[in-house]
Structure formats: structure tokens, C-alpha cells
Design a protein around this motif. Structure first.
Motif, PDB file in Angstrom:
ATOM      1  N   ARG A 119     108.635  61.039  70.038  1.00  0.00           N
ATOM      2  CA  ARG A 119     108.081  59.744  69.653  1.00  0.00           C
ATOM      3  C   ARG A 119     107.449  59.918  68.264  1.00  0.00           C
ATOM      4  NH1 ARG A 119     106.204  56.431  73.589  1.00  0.00           N
ATOM      5  NH2 ARG A 119     105.722  55.036  71.865  1.00  0.00           N
ATOM      6  N   GLU A 120     108.288  59.788  67.251  1.00  0.00           N
ATOM      7  CA  GLU A 120     107.863  60.098  65.878  1.00  0.00           C
ATOM      8  C   GLU A 120     106.737  59.200  65.384  1.00  0.00           C
ATOM      9  OE1 GLU A 120     111.445  59.723  63.672  1.00  0.00           O
ATOM     10  OE2 GLU A 120     112.164  61.741  64.157  1.00  0.00           O
ATOM     11  N   ASN A 121     106.638  57.974  65.945  1.00  0.00           N
ATOM     12  CA  ASN A 121     105.653  57.020  65.428  1.00  0.00           C
ATOM     13  C   ASN A 121     104.224  57.322  65.888  1.00  0.00           C
ATOM     14  OD1 ASN A 121     106.618  56.188  68.081  1.00  0.00           O
ATOM     15  ND2 ASN A 121     105.368  54.353  67.827  1.00  0.00           N
ATOM     16  N   ILE A 122     104.060  58.268  66.822  1.00  0.00           N
ATOM     17  CA  ILE A 122     102.722  58.600  67.319  1.00  0.00           C
ATOM     18  C   ILE A 122     102.192  59.828  66.582  1.00  0.00           C
ATOM     19  CG2 ILE A 122     101.323  59.203  69.324  1.00  0.00           C
ATOM     20  CD1 ILE A 122     103.390  57.874  71.097  1.00  0.00           C
ATOM     21  N   ALA A 123     101.129  59.643  65.815  1.00  0.00           N
ATOM     22  CA  ALA A 123     100.478  60.767  65.138  1.00  0.00           C
ATOM     23  C   ALA A 123      99.650  61.540  66.160  1.00  0.00           C
ATOM     24  CB  ALA A 123      99.578  60.254  64.013  1.00  0.00           C
ATOM     25  N   LEU A 124      99.791  62.858  66.180  1.00  0.00           N
ATOM     26  CA  LEU A 124      99.080  63.706  67.153  1.00  0.00           C
ATOM     27  C   LEU A 124      97.902  64.396  66.478  1.00  0.00           C
ATOM     28  CD1 LEU A 124     102.222  65.414  68.769  1.00  0.00           C
ATOM     29  CD2 LEU A 124     101.059  63.329  69.526  1.00  0.00           C
ATOM     30  N   GLU A 125      96.760  64.389  67.152  1.00  0.00           N
ATOM     31  CA  GLU A 125      95.572  65.025  66.583  1.00  0.00           C
ATOM     32  C   GLU A 125      94.714  65.603  67.698  1.00  0.00           C
ATOM     33  OE1 GLU A 125      91.658  63.998  63.759  1.00  0.00           O
ATOM     34  OE2 GLU A 125      92.985  62.378  64.447  1.00  0.00           O
ATOM     35  N   VAL A 126      94.170  66.809  67.458  1.00  0.00           N
ATOM     36  CA  VAL A 126      93.232  67.438  68.390  1.00  0.00           C
ATOM     37  C   VAL A 126      91.958  67.752  67.622  1.00  0.00           C
ATOM     38  CG1 VAL A 126      92.798  69.384  69.935  1.00  0.00           C
ATOM     39  CG2 VAL A 126      95.109  68.438  69.746  1.00  0.00           C
ATOM     40  N   ARG A 127      90.805  67.416  68.231  1.00  0.00           N
ATOM     41  CA  ARG A 127      89.513  67.713  67.607  1.00  0.00           C
ATOM     42  C   ARG A 127      88.621  68.421  68.613  1.00  0.00           C
ATOM     43  NH1 ARG A 127      87.520  61.962  65.012  1.00  0.00           N
ATOM     44  NH2 ARG A 127      89.462  61.339  63.954  1.00  0.00           N
ATOM     45  N   PRO A 128      87.701  69.279  68.131  1.00  0.00           N
ATOM     46  CA  PRO A 128      86.684  69.852  69.028  1.00  0.00           C
ATOM     47  C   PRO A 128      85.804  68.727  69.582  1.00  0.00           C
ATOM     48  CG  PRO A 128      86.757  71.014  66.933  1.00  0.00           C
ATOM     49  CD  PRO A 128      87.587  69.778  66.762  1.00  0.00           C
ATOM     50  N   LEU A 160      93.084  63.819  70.903  1.00  0.00           N
ATOM     51  CA  LEU A 160      92.651  64.615  72.056  1.00  0.00           C
ATOM     52  C   LEU A 160      91.401  65.410  71.691  1.00  0.00           C
ATOM     53  CD1 LEU A 160      93.000  66.234  74.763  1.00  0.00           C
ATOM     54  CD2 LEU A 160      94.605  67.704  73.524  1.00  0.00           C
ATOM     55  N   PHE A 161      90.362  65.290  72.526  1.00  0.00           N
ATOM     56  CA  PHE A 161      89.168  66.115  72.360  1.00  0.00           C
ATOM     57  C   PHE A 161      89.284  67.325  73.280  1.00  0.00           C
ATOM     58  CE2 PHE A 161      87.526  62.021  70.846  1.00  0.00           C
ATOM     59  CZ  PHE A 161      86.932  62.433  69.659  1.00  0.00           C
ATOM     60  N   HIS A 162      89.018  68.508  72.720  1.00  0.00           N
ATOM     61  CA  HIS A 162      89.211  69.758  73.463  1.00  0.00           C
ATOM     62  C   HIS A 162      87.903  70.523  73.554  1.00  0.00           C
ATOM     63  CE1 HIS A 162      90.555  73.620  74.758  1.00  0.00           C
ATOM     64  NE2 HIS A 162      90.449  74.183  73.567  1.00  0.00           N
ATOM     65  N   SER A 163      87.536  70.902  74.796  1.00  0.00           N
ATOM     66  CA  SER A 163      86.344  71.741  74.971  1.00  0.00           C
ATOM     67  C   SER A 163      86.580  72.719  76.107  1.00  0.00           C
ATOM     68  CB  SER A 163      85.115  70.879  75.297  1.00  0.00           C
ATOM     69  OG  SER A 163      85.149  70.408  76.617  1.00  0.00           O
ATOM     70  N   TYR A 164      85.912  73.866  76.042  1.00  0.00           N
ATOM     71  CA  TYR A 164      86.063  74.871  77.087  1.00  0.00           C
ATOM     72  C   TYR A 164      85.506  74.355  78.412  1.00  0.00           C
ATOM     73  CZ  TYR A 164      86.268  79.469  79.273  1.00  0.00           C
ATOM     74  OH  TYR A 164      86.572  80.506  80.106  1.00  0.00           O
ATOM     75  N   ASP A 223     113.858  72.777  64.908  1.00  0.00           N
ATOM     76  CA  ASP A 223     113.491  73.862  63.995  1.00  0.00           C
ATOM     77  C   ASP A 223     112.774  73.357  62.746  1.00  0.00           C
ATOM     78  OD1 ASP A 223     115.618  72.643  62.817  1.00  0.00           O
ATOM     79  OD2 ASP A 223     117.001  74.332  63.027  1.00  0.00           O
ATOM     80  N   THR A 224     112.313  72.114  62.770  1.00  0.00           N
ATOM     81  CA  THR A 224     111.539  71.592  61.636  1.00  0.00           C
ATOM     82  C   THR A 224     110.229  71.009  62.137  1.00  0.00           C
ATOM     83  OG1 THR A 224     112.694  69.457  61.811  1.00  0.00           O
ATOM     84  CG2 THR A 224     113.562  71.055  60.221  1.00  0.00           C
ATOM     85  N   ASN A 225     109.195  71.107  61.324  1.00  0.00           N
ATOM     86  CA  ASN A 225     107.896  70.548  61.679  1.00  0.00           C
ATOM     87  C   ASN A 225     107.886  69.033  61.476  1.00  0.00           C
ATOM     88  OD1 ASN A 225     106.978  73.112  62.249  1.00  0.00           O
ATOM     89  ND2 ASN A 225     106.136  73.433  60.203  1.00  0.00           N
ATOM     90  N   CYS A 226     107.014  68.349  62.193  1.00  0.00           N
ATOM     91  CA  CYS A 226     107.073  66.879  62.231  1.00  0.00           C
ATOM     92  C   CYS A 226     106.399  66.200  61.040  1.00  0.00           C
ATOM     93  CB  CYS A 226     106.443  66.365  63.528  1.00  0.00           C
ATOM     94  SG  CYS A 226     104.626  66.444  63.590  1.00  0.00           S
ATOM     95  N   GLY A 227     105.373  66.837  60.467  1.00  0.00           N
ATOM     96  CA  GLY A 227     104.652  66.207  59.357  1.00  0.00           C
ATOM     97  C   GLY A 227     103.722  65.089  59.793  1.00  0.00           C
ATOM     98  N   ASN A 228     103.601  64.844  61.105  1.00  0.00           N
ATOM     99  CA  ASN A 228     102.769  63.742  61.599  1.00  0.00           C
ATOM    100  C   ASN A 228     101.826  64.210  62.700  1.00  0.00           C
ATOM    101  OD1 ASN A 228     101.844  61.082  61.626  1.00  0.00           O
ATOM    102  ND2 ASN A 228     103.336  60.422  63.154  1.00  0.00           N
ATOM    103  N   CYS A 229     101.306  65.427  62.543  1.00  0.00           N
ATOM    104  CA  CYS A 229     100.250  65.924  63.426  1.00  0.00           C
ATOM    105  C   CYS A 229      99.200  66.608  62.567  1.00  0.00           C
ATOM    106  CB  CYS A 229     100.808  66.875  64.490  1.00  0.00           C
ATOM    107  SG  CYS A 229     101.292  68.498  63.875  1.00  0.00           S
ATOM    108  N   ASP A 230      98.040  66.873  63.146  1.00  0.00           N
ATOM    109  CA  ASP A 230      96.942  67.434  62.356  1.00  0.00           C
ATOM    110  C   ASP A 230      97.265  68.822  61.816  1.00  0.00           C
ATOM    111  OD1 ASP A 230      96.948  68.256  65.023  1.00  0.00           O
ATOM    112  OD2 ASP A 230      94.808  68.661  65.061  1.00  0.00           O
ATOM    113  N   VAL A 231      98.054  69.603  62.562  1.00  0.00           N
ATOM    114  CA  VAL A 231      98.398  70.948  62.091  1.00  0.00           C
ATOM    115  C   VAL A 231      99.324  70.865  60.880  1.00  0.00           C
ATOM    116  CG1 VAL A 231      99.493  73.138  62.689  1.00  0.00           C
ATOM    117  CG2 VAL A 231      98.086  71.940  64.380  1.00  0.00           C
ATOM    118  N   CYS A 232     100.311  69.954  60.941  1.00  0.00           N
ATOM    119  CA  CYS A 232     101.229  69.800  59.806  1.00  0.00           C
ATOM    120  C   CYS A 232     100.493  69.276  58.570  1.00  0.00           C
ATOM    121  CB  CYS A 232     102.362  68.844  60.167  1.00  0.00           C
ATOM    122  SG  CYS A 232     103.599  69.560  61.269  1.00  0.00           S
ATOM    123  N   LYS A 233      99.545  68.372  58.795  1.00  0.00           N
ATOM    124  CA  LYS A 233      98.824  67.768  57.674  1.00  0.00           C
ATOM    125  C   LYS A 233      97.792  68.722  57.075  1.00  0.00           C
ATOM    126  CE  LYS A 233      99.487  63.076  59.423  1.00  0.00           C
ATOM    127  NZ  LYS A 233      98.873  61.911  60.096  1.00  0.00           N
TER     128      LYS A 233
END
Length: 701
Positions: free
Chosen positions: A202-211, A330-334, A383-393
Motif C-alpha cells: 500500500r504505497e500511499n500509506i506513509a509508515l512511521e515509528v516513534r518512541p 506507531l508508538f513503541h515502548s518496552y 529489492d528496492t526501498n520504498c522512500g515513504n517510511c521514516d527509515v527511508c526518509k
């Protein structure tokens, strides 16, 4: 023989689309050939059309098994809005209503019948191929104990194929790994079903994870930057949904809580308010959202980490179903990980659930493209990165980890893909424990080749290799690590592998967010005008706004600005029925907007009033103004209430007015037109109802 042109004609006239998406056409043709079918297609990919369109060609009905009673009305409303006769059967209906459903099926007055699995026992009289031509099982992953949303009521569904062997069964879901796919086919007794597995991307959804630091304040800022946008916030507990909704309201944000602790009526009301855009934001447990076709959800936030990737993928898939840009945060915590481990302790399939939770944790902690991780989890290797997630950006620093990758993949190969990550690492590090010696793994060539790397660092590297698709976890085989088609490139073809150095995180720091000015929606943009018109019509008809037109269709209307029937029909999402019912008012809004921008604001109802004073008929006024007659009636109603010299009585006879007056006494404060239409047994038109209510309103002032 049904030709492609016949399918495309129905696709346009009933659904408003000019072409099929993904594998829709092949799926539809397979179903029309009466073959059992398994459809794995991402949320928003158009699964429903795969069985709804064939239903129009079958002589009998298509029986649709849907997991939640609360969603059936929404799905049936959507079909009716597209001019497709459909109904539902459930335990909340009266005996009279249920009899009407049976009559409609026997008389072949409907094409689709929605039912929950729990209610199937009441349909024995019509579970016959004389009536049923196709069976569609939506959210089919619910049948599998391997799946993330197992429902015992789905277990009984195998009897459908056994009792109706000639009727094609279609199983549909957005999320099913390989083990779940096999289980679905076995449980439904359709082992030879043709499989159609579309891209999960789903290319139109930007993915992001934060503490998860100061989550509430981060969410408030996130929402403030997106005014007038619908969104869902998922929480782990009922208490968290209530608390978060309360805190958002304290910050001036309209939000409601949704969870299983609310009464049925409260849940239904909250869901209906969200579907109809009466409330923009829902703070919910995972019980919310399944089967909801609301196409204009612009974002999904996970306040807590989900327990597995399947659930996460399905929940974020509720954003951007119309294909427009959307966001998943997505918020991530232990602490979430600890709580989730407690939830799954001593439950069925505990080991599988723990392994899937670990995979979810690895996704949250990933330093490679998050979309590649999601896709590789479902067996789709890119085999290519999406460019639409926090890691790619904001990519981390990498080093050449090819040798490390070769050592790891060689160990997996030598272990014949039968061992989990812990044993693979023990072999690489040359561990001399009882388990290794019991299986003679100390004899392997790869034993000890990675003794210079710590156990924790090997875990870090293996997770990255899994995330990049060079190996995979077989959950149904005791979480064994196995090679993929990408592995050969590294082992034998000299492919380079980039890895990141493990970093000891001592303290979570908030993700950097670029300061942006708070945006407010342009009050007088054409999109905003069309959105308000859509909302008004939806309230009058008592249906969800997106069932009239999706945001994507409104955006295209804003860009293309159609002013004739042919131009309007060319817009994606506009079928013949929607042109006839809604085209006039939307085209008038577009024309008014264009005129106002050229000449300054002008009340176009006054042009109608001028022609009315000159004794032109409604039909003549509509022709002169290039509008639909129903639009002219809405103008006259508005002018009448404003005190203009309009005689509405000549457009409605006394008996009809009395019928509407009696209906008003029963329906009391109801303002929507649809309840009156249904109360009057669909014998009085919407235009007549609007005129009658306008006259009654003026008399009561």
C-alpha cells in the motif's frame, strides 16, 4: 459466455470505475466459471467488487458471510447506493423483517444476502442451489487458529461446501501468511481453490515509528496538523481508549472511545457517527474497524504496539482506502512488549504468538525500510526501498556486512532450515551446550565461524537479514529460520549486503519532528464545498458520506470540474446511478464555485427565483439552468424558508402532505429524508418529502 465488455460495462455503471485493479478481472472470471477461489488482497484493494460484480450475473443470490452484524447495514447501504439490490439477515431483526428477507430471496428480488456465521442455522430453508449461486466468506482469516483474529463461529463453515458442492466458494482476506492460507482452504473444504495473491504493498500509506515519550502531546500535535481528517487511534485497553479520548477532548479535539465494554447501542452509535463523519476521531481497541469500508480515513495511530504484524497491517490498512496519501504512526515502548507477553501467556499457540510478537518488536526496532519488512513477512520480496517510511526518509549509517550475511545464511543452510534463531546463533558462535552436542551440530562446517561476534549482535544482524528478505521465519515449523530466493544471490552470486552496527540504546529520545505551521483547511476551496454538500446529502439520506462519493472522487471533481453529464460520468467513482441521483447538485456546486471566483459571490438560487416568478415550470427552469429538477426543488425549498413568495403547495397534493405530516408525528425530530422514505414504503419521492417537510417546518415557525 460473459464477455470482458459486459464486465467493464457493469463495473462502470454500478461502481463507477473504468478499469479493474490488481487481479480483480481474473478473480471475477474465475468465480463466474464457478471455481472455488481464495483471494488475498490488501485492504482498499477492492476485494468486495470481486464477489459483488459476479453477483450481478448470477441468476440466484450470492450469500456473503460477514463477521460483524454492526457492519452489515453499512455494506448493504453501499450496494444500494450503487443501484445493487441487497439485504442482510441477523438476529436483531423482527420476525416480520426476517420473513421479508426470505421472500426477497425466493422471489429473486436481491442479488446479495449478508449474514453472520451464527445466523446460518436460521437459513436452512434457502441454503439450496436453487437460490444460492455463490458463497463469499469475508475476513476468511477468522477461520484459522493460525490467524491473528480467530473466531470459533467460523469453524462451522465447512458444511457450506459439503451441502452445496456445485456452488463456488470465495474466501477473501487482507492478511494471511502461508500457514494461515493453507488452514483457510482446509477448514472451508476447498483444497483445490484457485489462489489469487495480490501485492500487499500500500504505497500511499506513509509508515512511521516513534518512541512512546509524551504520546498524548505528540498525538495532539499530529492531529492539529491535519484538521478535518478522519483517523483511528488503537489502544491495548478499554481504559486507555477512554482516557485518551478524554484528553483529546480537553485539547479541543472531537474524539470518542470505542471498546467491548460499551453497550451494543453505544458501540453502534459511535461507529455510525464515525462512518457518517459526525465525529472525526475514534480511540478504540482492536474490536473496531473490521469490515468498515470508510474510504476517507486519512491516518491510523497505534498508541500501543500490536501483538503481531498481521494485526498491524490490517489496522493500518483502514487508512487511505481511496488511494490518497495517508499516514500510519506507531508508538513503541518496552512496557508494551511486557504487557503483550502477559496477555499471550498460557494461551493457545503460545509459542507461535510469542514468535509473532518478537517479529512485531523487530519491525518497530528496524533500521531498514519498513515496507520491505512488511512485504517480506507476507512472502513478497522486493529489492528496492520504498522512500515513504521514516527509515527511508532518515536512513541510518550502514557498513558492508556481506561476510556476516554469508556466514549466517550458510549456517541456516547447513541446519537444513529446521532450527530457530537461538540455535542458529549458538552454531555460529560455537556454543558447547547439550542441545548442540545432542544433534551433532558441532560437526557442521559453520560451527564457530562467528565466535568473534556477541550473541546480541548476531541477533541484531539476523533480524536485519530477515527484514531484508534474505531469510524468513517459518512460524508453523517451530519458528525455524529458512532461506529465501534472495539467499542464493548472497551465497553464490556475489550480492553485497548492507547492515547497521548495533547501538546500545540507554534512553529513548523523542523522534525529531520538523516544526510546521498549523494548517487550517481552506474554507472556500472547491473540495471543501463539495465535502459539505456531500455531508448534507448524506444526512438527508441517512447514509455515510463516503457512500455518495469518496474523497478521491471529490479530489478528481475538484481538479476536472465537470459541467456536463458526459464529463461527470468520466470521473472515477461515478456510475450511471450516481450521475442520475447526485450529478445535478454537484455540477451546480462546481458551476457556482467557478462563477463566484470570476465575479465574486452570488446566490444562484436567486436565478431560479427569477425564472419561477416568470412562471416557468420546474422542468423548464431545470433545462434553462442546466440543472436537475431535484436541484431546482431544493432551491425553491430554501427560498420558501427565507420568506420569498413561493407557493410550494402547488407541487404536492393534500393527501401526500397529510401522509408526510403523519410520518413526522411518528418520527418526531427526525431530519433525514431516508427514514420518511422508508416509513412511507418508498411510495413518496424524496423531492415530495423535502417539499412536504419544508411546508410543515414553515407552518410550525
Amino acid at each position: 459466455m460473459i464477455l470482458e465488455k459486459d464486465l467493464l460495462a457493469r463495473l462502470k455503471s454500478n461502481f463507477g470505475y473504468d478499469s479493474f485493479r490488481l487481479e480483480q478481472q481474473k478473480i471475477i472470471e474465475n468465480i463466474l466459471s464457478k471455481n472455488d477461489t481464495l483471494v488475498i488482497m490488501p485492504t482498499g484493494g477492492g476485494k468486495s467488487i470481486c464477489f459483488q460484480l459476479p453477483a450481478l450475473f448470477f441468476e440466484g443470490i450470492t450469500l456473503v458471510i460477514s463477521p460483524l452484524i454492526a457492519l452489515m447495514k453499512d455494506q448493504v447501504d453501499s450496494l444500494k447506493a450503487n443501484g445493487i439490490p441487497a439485504t442482510y439477515f441477523n438476529s436483531s431483526q423482527s420476525d416480520e423483517e426476517q420473513k421479508a428477507v426470505f421472500d426477497a430471496v425466493v422471489n429473486k428480488e436481491v442479488k446479495l444476502l449478508y449474514v453472520a456465521p451464527e445466523s446460518l442455522s436460521f437459513l436452512q430453508n434457502i441454503l439450496h442451489q436453487n437460490y444460492i449461486n455463490c458463497i463469499a466468506i469475508d475476513e476468511a482469516h477468522c477461520i484459522s487458529s493460525w490467524g491473528h483474529d480467530f473466531r470459533p463461529s467460523y469453524k462451522q463453515l465447512a458444511f457450506l461446501k459439503k451441502s452445496l458442492p456445485e456452488v463456488p466458494v470465495v474466501a477473501l482476506t487482507a492478511t494471511a501468511d502461508k500457514a494461515t492460507q493453507e488452514d483457510i482452504l482446509e477448514q472451508l473444504a476447498i483444497p483445490n481453490a484457485t489462489r489469487f495473491i495480490s501485492s500487499f504493498n500500500r504505497e500511499n500509506i506513509a509508515l512511521e515509528v516513534r518512541p512512546a515519550n509524551d504520546r498524548v502531546q505528540q498525538i495532539v500535535k499530529f492531529i492539529e496538523r491535519r484538521p478535518n481528517e478522519s483517523g483511528i487511534i488503537y489502544c491495548l485497553s478499554r481504559k486507555a481508549t477512554e482516557q485518551l479520548a478524554g484528553k483529546l477532548r480537553q485539547n479541543g479535539i472531537d474524539a470518542l472511545a470505542y471498546h467491548a465494554g460499551l453497550s451494543f447501542d453505544e458501540r453502534a452509535k459511535t461507529q455510525e457517527d464515525f462512518i457518517k463523519d459526525d465525529v472525526q476521531i475514534i480511540c478504540a481497541t482492536i474490536a473496531f474497524g473490521m469490515g468498515i469500508d470508510k474510504s476517507n480515513v486519512r491516518w491510523v495511530i497505534h498508541y500501543n504496539m500490536p501483538k503481531n504484524i498481521e494485526g498491524y497491517y490490517q489496522e493500518i490498512g483502514r487508512a487511505g482506502r481511496d488511494g490518497l496519501a495517508s499516514h500510519a504512526l506507531l508508538f513503541h515502548s518496552y512496557a508494551d512488549v511486557i504487557q503483550l507477553r502477559q496477555f499471550i501467556a498460557n494461551t493457545g499457540n503460545q509459542e507461535v504468538q510469542e514468535a509473532k510478537l518478537d517479529r512485531m518488536k523487530q519491525f518497530a526496532e528496524a533500521t531498514v525500510c519498513r515496507r520491505r519488512i512488511l512485504l517480506s513477512y507476507f512472502g513478497e520480496l522486493v529489492d528496492t526501498n520504498c522512500g515513504n517510511c521514516d527509515v527511508c526518509k532518515n536512513p541510518p549509517q550502514f557498513f558492508d556486512g556481506t561476510v556476516i550475511a554469508q556466514k549466517a545464511l550458510s549456517a541456516i543452510y547447513r541446519l537444513k532450515g529446521k532450527e530457530a534463531m537461538g540455535t542458529v546463533i549458538d552454531v555460529l558462535r560455537g556454543a558447547n551446550n547439550a542441545s548442540i552436542h545432542e544433534k551433532n551440530y558441532q560437526q557442521l562446517k559453520t560451527f564457530g565461524v562467528g565466535s568473534d561476534i556477541s550473541w546480541r549482535d548476531w541477533q541484531h544482524y539476523l533480524i536485519q537479514l530477515i527484514n531484508q528478505g534474505f531469510c524468513q521465519i517459518a512460524f508453523h515449523l517451530n519458528n525455524a529460520l529458512q532461506l529465501t530466493s534472495f539467499s542464493e544471490k548472497v551465497l553464490f552470486q556475489g550480492e553485497k549486503v548492507q547492515l547497521t552496527t548495533p547501538v546500545e540504546v540507554t534512553k529513548e529520545t523523542p523522534a525529531k519532528v520538523k516544526a510546521t505551521k498549523k494548517k487550517s483547511a481552506t474554507k472556500d476551496s472547491l473540495f471543501e464545498r463539495l465535502r459539505k454538500l456531500r455531508y448534507r446529502i448524506a444526512q438527508e439520506e441517512d447514509i455515510a458520506a463516503y457512500l455518495i462519493f469518496s474523497d478521491a472522487t471529490l479530489r478528481e471533481l475538484e481538479t476536472q470540474r465537470p459541467q456536463t453529464d458526459d464529463e461527470f460520468l468520466a470521473i472515477s467513482g461515478v456510475g450511471q446511478r450516481k450521475l442520475e441521483v447526485y450529478g445535478g447538485e454537484f455540477m451546480e456546486e462546481i458551476k457556482s464555485f467557478i462563477k463566484e471566483k470570476k465575479k465574486g459571490k452570488k446566490d444562484t438560487t436567486l436565478e431560479t427565483y427569477k425564472l419561477y416568478q416568470e412562471d416557468f415550470t420546474i422542468e423548464e427552469i431545470a433545462i434553462k439552468r442546466g440543472l436537475k429538477e431535484q436541484t431546482i426543488f431544493s432551491h425553491l425549498a430554501k427560498l420558501y424558508l427565507e420568506g420569498k413568495d413561493i407557493n410550494l403547495d402547488k407541487f404536492i397534493d393534500v393527501n401526500t402532505l397529510k401522509l408526510i405530516q403523519n410520518a413526522k408525528k411518528v418520527l418526531q425530530n427526525e431530519t433525514a429524508l431516508k427514514p420518511y422514505f422508508e416509513f412511507l414504503e418508498e411510495k413518496v419521492s424524496y423531492e415530495q418529502i423535502r417539499i412536504g417537510l419544508t411546508i410543515l417546518q414553515k407552518k410550525s415557525i
